[in-house]
Structures are given as structure tokens and as C-alpha cells.
Design an enzyme around this catalytic site. Sequence first.
Site, PDB file in Angstrom:
ATOM      1  N   LYS A 274       0.842  -1.201   0.000  1.00  0.00           N
ATOM      2  CA  LYS A 274       0.000   0.000   0.000  1.00  0.00           C
ATOM      3  C   LYS A 274       0.879   1.254   0.000  1.00  0.00           C
ATOM      4  O   LYS A 274       2.072   1.181   0.348  1.00  0.00           O
ATOM      5  CB  LYS A 274      -0.904  -0.018   1.235  1.00  0.00           C
TER       6      LYS A 274
ATOM      7  N   ARG B 227     -11.051  -0.215  14.338  1.00  0.00           N
ATOM      8  CA  ARG B 227     -11.007   0.575  13.100  1.00  0.00           C
ATOM      9  C   ARG B 227     -12.132   0.112  12.174  1.00  0.00           C
ATOM     10  O   ARG B 227     -13.174   0.728  12.110  1.00  0.00           O
ATOM     11  CB  ARG B 227      -9.625   0.404  12.470  1.00  0.00           C
TER      12      ARG B 227
ATOM     13  N   HIS C  26      -6.444  -7.666  12.623  1.00  0.00           N
ATOM     14  CA  HIS C  26      -5.227  -6.846  12.699  1.00  0.00           C
ATOM     15  C   HIS C  26      -4.952  -6.519  14.162  1.00  0.00           C
ATOM     16  O   HIS C  26      -5.863  -6.123  14.888  1.00  0.00           O
ATOM     17  CB  HIS C  26      -5.459  -5.563  11.894  1.00  0.00           C
TER      18      HIS C  26
ATOM     19  N   ARG D 247       0.720 -10.764   6.870  1.00  0.00           N
ATOM     20  CA  ARG D 247       0.776  -9.563   6.029  1.00  0.00           C
ATOM     21  C   ARG D 247       2.024  -8.775   6.417  1.00  0.00           C
ATOM     22  O   ARG D 247       2.084  -8.153   7.473  1.00  0.00           O
ATOM     23  CB  ARG D 247      -0.501  -8.721   6.221  1.00  0.00           C
TER      24      ARG D 247
ATOM     25  N   TYR E  74      15.330  31.721   5.054  1.00  0.00           N
ATOM     26  CA  TYR E  74      14.146  32.499   5.455  1.00  0.00           C
ATOM     27  C   TYR E  74      14.150  32.772   6.953  1.00  0.00           C
ATOM     28  O   TYR E  74      14.459  31.880   7.749  1.00  0.00           O
ATOM     29  CB  TYR E  74      12.868  31.719   5.114  1.00  0.00           C
TER      30      TYR E  74
ATOM     31  N   CYS F 284      13.958  25.150   2.793  1.00  0.00           N
ATOM     32  CA  CYS F 284      13.099  25.801   1.788  1.00  0.00           C
ATOM     33  C   CYS F 284      12.333  24.734   1.011  1.00  0.00           C
ATOM     34  O   CYS F 284      12.505  23.546   1.236  1.00  0.00           O
ATOM     35  CB  CYS F 284      13.946  26.626   0.819  1.00  0.00           C
ATOM     36  N   MET F 285      11.493  25.166   0.085  1.00  0.00           N
ATOM     37  CA  MET F 285      10.690  24.209  -0.673  1.00  0.00           C
ATOM     38  C   MET F 285      11.571  23.272  -1.504  1.00  0.00           C
ATOM     39  O   MET F 285      11.293  22.077  -1.607  1.00  0.00           O
ATOM     40  CB  MET F 285       9.702  24.936  -1.587  1.00  0.00           C
ATOM     41  N   ASP F 286      12.657  23.807  -2.068  1.00  0.00           N
ATOM     42  CA  ASP F 286      13.459  23.018  -3.015  1.00  0.00           C
ATOM     43  C   ASP F 286      14.928  22.903  -2.639  1.00  0.00           C
ATOM     44  O   ASP F 286      15.689  22.274  -3.361  1.00  0.00           O
ATOM     45  CB  ASP F 286      13.404  23.678  -4.399  1.00  0.00           C
TER      46      ASP F 286
HETATM   47  C1  PLP Z   1      -0.445  -1.792   6.819  1.00  0.00           C
HETATM   48  C2  PLP Z   1      -1.067  -3.042   7.268  1.00  0.00           C
HETATM   49  C3  PLP Z   1      -0.288  -4.177   7.506  1.00  0.00           C
HETATM   50  C4  PLP Z   1       1.223  -4.163   7.490  1.00  0.00           C
HETATM   51  O1  PLP Z   1       1.695  -3.765   8.764  1.00  0.00           O
HETATM   52  P1  PLP Z   1       3.267  -3.676   9.060  1.00  0.00           P
HETATM   53  O2  PLP Z   1       3.335  -3.260  10.486  1.00  0.00           O
HETATM   54  O3  PLP Z   1       3.796  -2.626   8.141  1.00  0.00           O
HETATM   55  O4  PLP Z   1       3.835  -5.000   8.784  1.00  0.00           O
HETATM   56  C5  PLP Z   1      -0.941  -5.357   7.803  1.00  0.00           C
HETATM   57  N1  PLP Z   1      -2.295  -5.419   7.894  1.00  0.00           N
HETATM   58  C6  PLP Z   1      -3.066  -4.325   7.704  1.00  0.00           C
HETATM   59  C7  PLP Z   1      -4.543  -4.457   7.831  1.00  0.00           C
HETATM   60  C8  PLP Z   1      -2.489  -3.107   7.401  1.00  0.00           C
HETATM   61  O5  PLP Z   1      -3.257  -2.029   7.227  1.00  0.00           O
END
Ligand code: PLP
Length: 386
Positions: A41, A137, A167, A223, A269, A315-317
Site C-alpha cells: 500500500k 477501526r 489486525h 501480512r 528564510y 526551503c521548498m526546493d
Molecule cells: C499496513 C497493514 C499491515 C502491514 O503492517 P506492518 O506493520 O507494516 O507489517 C498489515 N495489515 C493491515 C490491515 C495493514 O493495514
Amino acid sequence: MSIETFYRDSWAEVDLSAVDYNIKQLKGRLPEEVGIYAVVKANAYGHGDLQIAKQALESGAKALAVSLLDEAIKLREAGIDAPILVMGWVRPGDVEIAARLDVSLTVFQKEWLEEVSRLDLPCTLKLHMKWDTGMGRIGIRSAEEMDILLNGISKNSMLELEAVFTHFATADEEDLDYFQVQSDRLEQLLNHLKKVWKDPVQIHTGNSAASMRFPEHMKHYVRFGISMYGLYPSEVVKREKPIDLHPSFSLKTRLIHVKKLAAGEFISYGATYETQEEEWIGTVPLGYADGWIRKLQGMEVLVDGKRLPIVGRICMDQFMIRLDQEYPLGTMVTLIGKDKGQQEISTDEVADYLDTINYEIPCMISYRVPRIYLKNGQIVEVDNSL
Ligand SMILES: *Cc1c(COP(=O)(O)O)cnc(C)c1O
């Protein structure tokens, strides 16, 4: 758009060999039968989604996970045919696209399922049911909610329950009481599922922290996100070091201007920095629009293996560095990574300076910074998204 070259002296390096190493370390720690979803992601946490996805699959990941349908579509359109899961909420009106591209979606709301059930889907839509065991969540929280969703899925021949998942909120912490609470709730929901659902269903639970620390508790899949990129999810896990990791991200630029200033001159700045004596000041072509945010004023960078401070406002750049001597134009400046193998500024150090977590750092390095991909020390691809 990705082109093969760029015309500026700032870039990020992404070491695909490190990603390969990290995945293989995790595979070595997990039971043989546990598969890996590579979490790509947010443009693979800023590392580049297509490049990381391809490397992860080559290194043994079985599937990919993203947050948005747009992210999944990008992977499919690039020709990636591995299983892809969208872990976030997708508008019911958009699920037909997911079904056609064979992208799995997350289900947890009965209103969502009702709306999807009214659609005339052209092909099977694969669903992963999210269980909220304590993250608070998204996800169903009770067996009653599960039954409602299972009932809705079983009534529609175009819907397939491919997996269930949850999760953990505290798998990276010292105190594991809450992790245990979530694990217990997970087991209760799994027991219920076993009683009422006879078709095979995959189960995936652990993020980086849980999969590295409790490999024997993992189900069919984990994951794997932050640690695939070579970073530990927390100080606690870093100290425990359940597996060895190689950082994959570094950030570099070059001195494009070097000058000697007299004492009492001001930099940038607001004139917040005043030279105390005769000082060498270097300018680099990278700023907050590249994600090197203004709060990094005062942070150190590496020049010729030495730690030197950023002076004046960013700065920005561009920003300025107080040098310890004159350096030639074009001298490399390392913001994240190793310089000459002697000194290192880690992503963790930048995160500490900003009072945040390492996850945020590569994510904040913007599209304007080209990514150079390395394998075994050789450049294999250059991606300039600008
Ligand atoms: C981002 C995410 C992960 C990965 O988590 P890490 O701590 O980066 O390994 C796993 N499951 C869900 C639902 C997530 O949103």
C-alpha cells in the site's frame, strides 16, 4: 509515468536485494506452510509499488495487499497477476471493477453487502471478512454480525468468501496483555466460524511484528509490511531482533553550491541561523516539497563520512548545511543511509528526530524524488514519476 532518467541531483535508492533478504529471513522463521502477503500500500511505503511487488513475488511472497482499489488496479494494469487484496473500504458502486480484475475486497458491513448483493456482478467477487478483535477501526465485532454477513454471502452465488482476517494493535509492544485479548477474541470468532461455515477459508492475522515475534501462532498467511522494507516496527522489536533485517531505502543529494561566509552572516528564510565565525556553507537541491520537511532543520546529514548539521530553515526546493571545510561541487550528501561505509543515518534516527515512527519517513519522500532500484549493487531501474 515512469521514465528512465532524471535531471536533478537528488534521488532515493531502493535496494531490492535487501527486500529479497528480508522476505527470506521471515520465511526462514515462519512455519513452512505459512504464506506471505507483501503489503505494498501507499506506493509500497514510498519505495515504489510495482518494483517492490515484483521483487516480493519473486522472493516468495504469495500475494499482495494494498489499501485502495486504485492501488490494486495499478498493479493489475502493470500485468501483475498474483492475488491482490484491498484491505480498506471500497465504495459498493466500484466493486464490479474489482470483480472483473480478480481483486479481492474486504467485507465487514451489512449495508455494504446488501448494496453489493443488489448488483448484477459479471463474475465472482472474492471477499475477505475483516474481524475487529480490538483495533477499533473496521471489522465485525461479534458472532451475530458474522452470521449476518455469512448469510448474505451464501445467498449470492457471485460472492465467494476467500478469507477472514484481523489486525493487531499492540503486537510490537513489550506488554502483550492486549495482544492476548485480541488473540482470545480471534479464537472465539474462529470457533464460531468453524461451526457455521463448512467451505474452506483462509485465515491471515499477523503484521510484521506479530509474524516475526509469534511465528508459531500465525495461520495460513501473514501480512508483511514495514519489515519487508528492512525496518523494525518498534524499538521493542528492534531490541528483540527476531530476524535480521537489511534497510532498503536511502536518500541522497549533492552539494550544488559551496561558499565561505564571514562571521555574522545569516542563512535562509527568517534569518534564523547566524554564522559564528568564518564558515563553509553548502547548498543542496532538496527541500520540503520533496518531503524533507521544515521540522528537519538542525538534523544532521553525512558528507564525506562526517555528520554535519542542516542550518537555517529548509526551503521548498533547497536547504543549507554547515560544512567543516570546503568540499568540491557535486560532493554526495547522504540524508538517509550509509556514507562511505563509515557512518549511517538510519530511517529510525530521522523518525526519532521528528518524534514519529519510521513508517512515516519513506512515505513522506515525495513523487518528486526519483527512485533508483539496485540489485546486488547494480542499478536495474530508474523511476522518475514526475
Ligand atoms: C499496513 C497493514 C499491515 C502491514 O503492517 P506492518 O506493520 O507494516 O507489517 C498489515 N495489515 C493491515 C490491515 C495493514 O493495514
